[in-house]
Design an enzyme around this catalytic site. Sequence first.
Site, PDB file in Angstrom:
ATOM      1  N   HIS A 133     -15.333   6.910 -14.916  1.00 18.98           N
ATOM      2  CA  HIS A 133     -15.900   8.248 -14.752  1.00 18.98           C
ATOM      3  C   HIS A 133     -16.629   8.723 -16.004  1.00 18.98           C
ATOM      4  CE1 HIS A 133     -11.956   9.978 -16.293  1.00 18.98           C
ATOM      5  NE2 HIS A 133     -12.766  10.904 -16.759  1.00 18.98           N
TER       6      HIS A 133
ATOM      7  N   ASP B 183     -10.046   2.807 -13.254  1.00 16.81           N
ATOM      8  CA  ASP B 183     -11.039   3.684 -13.873  1.00 16.81           C
ATOM      9  C   ASP B 183     -11.529   3.164 -15.233  1.00 16.81           C
ATOM     10  OD1 ASP B 183     -12.620   5.833 -14.585  1.00 16.81           O
ATOM     11  OD2 ASP B 183     -11.137   7.356 -14.042  1.00 16.81           O
TER      12      ASP B 183
ATOM     13  N   SER C 202     -10.033  11.137 -21.877  1.00 14.00           N
ATOM     14  CA  SER C 202     -10.407  10.090 -20.937  1.00 14.00           C
ATOM     15  C   SER C 202     -11.032   8.936 -21.691  1.00 14.00           C
ATOM     16  CB  SER C 202     -11.414  10.623 -19.921  1.00 14.00           C
ATOM     17  OG  SER C 202     -10.737  11.209 -18.872  1.00 14.00           O
TER      18      SER C 202
HETATM   19  N1  ARG Z   1      -9.179  14.190 -13.509  1.00 15.38           N
HETATM   20  C1  ARG Z   1      -9.904  13.319 -14.393  1.00 15.38           C
HETATM   21  C2  ARG Z   1     -10.577  14.147 -15.485  1.00 15.38           C
HETATM   22  O1  ARG Z   1     -10.264  15.287 -15.637  1.00 15.38           O
HETATM   23  C3  ARG Z   1     -10.874  12.448 -13.667  1.00 15.38           C
HETATM   24  C4  ARG Z   1     -12.087  13.124 -13.119  1.00 15.38           C
HETATM   25  C5  ARG Z   1     -13.087  12.234 -12.447  1.00 15.38           C
HETATM   26  N2  ARG Z   1     -12.667  11.782 -11.125  1.00 15.38           N
HETATM   27  C6  ARG Z   1     -12.817  12.466  -9.949  1.00 15.38           C
HETATM   28  N3  ARG Z   1     -12.379  11.927  -8.839  1.00 15.38           N
HETATM   29  N4  ARG Z   1     -13.392  13.648  -9.859  1.00 15.38           N
HETATM   30  O2  ARG Z   1     -11.658  13.976 -15.973  1.00 15.38           O
HETATM   31  N1  GLU Z   2      -9.908  12.991 -16.783  1.00 20.46           N
HETATM   32  C1  GLU Z   2      -9.816  13.723 -18.032  1.00 20.46           C
HETATM   33  C2  GLU Z   2     -10.999  13.446 -18.937  1.00 20.46           C
HETATM   34  O1  GLU Z   2     -12.071  13.185 -18.466  1.00 20.46           O
HETATM   35  C3  GLU Z   2      -8.514  13.436 -18.648  1.00 20.46           C
HETATM   36  C4  GLU Z   2      -7.499  14.118 -17.845  1.00 20.46           C
HETATM   37  C5  GLU Z   2      -6.904  15.280 -18.573  1.00 20.46           C
HETATM   38  O2  GLU Z   2      -5.924  15.004 -19.268  1.00 20.46           O
HETATM   39  O3  GLU Z   2      -7.411  16.401 -18.475  1.00 20.46           O
HETATM   40  O4  GLU Z   2     -10.922  13.561 -20.143  1.00 20.46           O
END
Ligand code: ARG
Ligand code: GLU
Length: 665
Positions: A83, A205, A600
């Site tokens: 991502h 990921d 991330s």
């Molecule tokens: N929750 C993760 C973050 O905060 C992954 C976000 C990307 N993935 C998604 N399915 N939207 O960035």
């Molecule tokens: N998916 C998050 C990021 O892009 C990390 C998840 C979180 O701890 O907020 O950094």
Amino acid sequence: MKRTLLTLLAALALLPALADEGMWLPSLISERIDDMRAKGFRLTAEDIYSINKASMKDAVVLFNGGCTGELISPEGLLLTNHHCGYDAIQKHSTVEHDYLTNGFWAMSRAEELPNEKLWVRFLVRMEEVTDRIAAGETAAQIVEKAKAEGTGYKASVEQMYYGNQQFLFVYEQFDDVRLVAAPPSSIGKFGGDTDNWMWPRHTGDFSMFRVYASKDNRPAAYSPQNVPYRPKKHFSISTKGVKEGDFTMIYGFPGNTQEYILSDAVAYIAERSDPAKIAIRTGRLDIITKAQESDPALRIHYAAKHASIANAWKKWQGEALGLTRLNTVASKQEYEQAFQAWAQDKPEYRDVLKELKAEYARIFDAYFALELMSETIRTGELNRIYNRPSFGDEIYPQVKALNRDLFRVLYREYYDNCPQEYMVPLFAAEVERLGSPEAYAELMFEATHKEDESTEAPELEALRADIRTTVTRIFEELGKCSTRNLNSERLNELYTTYIKGLREWDTERAFYPDANLTLRVAYGKVGGYQYADGVYHKPYTTVEGILEKDNPEIYDYNIPQRLRDIIAAKDYGRWGVEIDGRTTVPVCFLADNHTTGGNSGSPVVNADGELVGINFDRTWLSTMSDIAFDPAFCRNIALDIRYVLFVIDRIGDASYLFEEMDFAE
Ligand code: ARG
Ligand code: GLU
């Protein structure tokens, strides 16, 4: 005797240092190293951060300003999340070469794909400059001096503890970063928004890039003459795996936390801001999801939009729930009372809480109006012109129908929720004139969706101008400050005093500065948690779980046939390991490291500093840790490095990449 023991236990339970809370500054990690070693770490503070020798910090990068990445070979090979590489992968994708769907595997250096405007930054050094600034040097002067030290150098002075301390960060930035590998989205984004923030998780990921430099190993703009960058340090990879209780450390760039805010601010977030924003986004998502389900072309058209709306939407739900469950407002109130009792006879601190609370009361409505605008009348969807000739025909009728719904729902939300005093005057006047926000929504919708070539909508221009005026007025009330969080210039000043007082008063507490996208160390251990009554979440998942979720009918769960065949036949070859008495391949694991957005892609390393995983998420019940860390619930989610290797080898046929990596024995 018994009572003493209980008192002692209760006192211990209050010590934050016992939980694996904290995002520590690397240059001060010597203050934590005893605790880290007591918890299993076998390296030294110098191994983590040093300016005299190569250290782990030289293998960690800020990836394009929002993620973290790590170097895993002496030839500039870099690992981050799928991502995080998503934009780059998407930009290279066409109908003929759909790398998002099918994955991308460079089979040689020549096939690696350059990316405009993609950069990574290594931390050259950090140092405290509080004294220099107190002595009269300005931050700008300090930054200019530091930038002149080397090619591609960037620098900034960052505030810690609301300005009680200032640190200079000097970075070396590389702008030639090429795409090496990305798995198909059905692996890299497996589970999509449904599994996002969830456990059990089976998302692969990751994506891979390579940093290029000039022949003398310096930063250089893209050129075919550039060569792979030779980092001072890269991570060696451990395929030994992790088990519950094992030490883990995460090294990366967490973006934003607010651990020291008052109960008033927590109540604002948990009771006012989060619930309002969640409800509005639920409305937006309902409209968009319905359209996506009706038509595959719309599913693709709205994929990125859906993902970005849903990400914070789900995060806020977990945050509000967690803060309520942990009773953070009440426990902060108690904490404030105890502070006040201490501060009562100290002129410097006596009034600070009272003044903070008064300032909050003054700005709540203004800030809420700002947040509300961003979620409604300032969203991208309501701020462009969708005339048919410029939009194109194919899905125009559907997009148009969807936009009409969005206009109506979001105008209504804005009207119903905005504090009177801060409502955009033109908006209020038009609703008054036309009778309802829906009627105004219709008018604006018609003005921005025409069958002719006109590229202007004066009605929208007028509203936007009035919105800008309102925003400016609110900014004037808040003063010079970052409005990323509920904040004002005055609040910032008061917090400087409050935090100073807290650190004098609460000598038992292990203070760490809030995350601000500077490099941090978090450490803890692999561990599951009690999700609900009767439900324990084990800290690891395996590939069999992918097959359990696999569903060719559902886009986000439709895995590549090749992966399906391998798992069905348990044809794991050298990647098969024994877990719970069966042969399998591990996919993700949980740990209690304190992380947030920006982490991330961060390297997850074991007690010997070897790479065992890549951080990519938290569980949704953890997201409160941006405000209050609950050791019982807060877990980060990491991708097991062994699944990464398995996918590179068996899905990408790119095991040639292993030749440049170091595998720890
Ligand atoms: N929750 C993760 C973050 O905060 C992954 C976000 C990307 N993935 C998604 N399915 N939207 O960035
Ligand atoms: N998916 C998050 C990021 O892009 C990390 C998840 C979180 O701890 O907020 O950094």
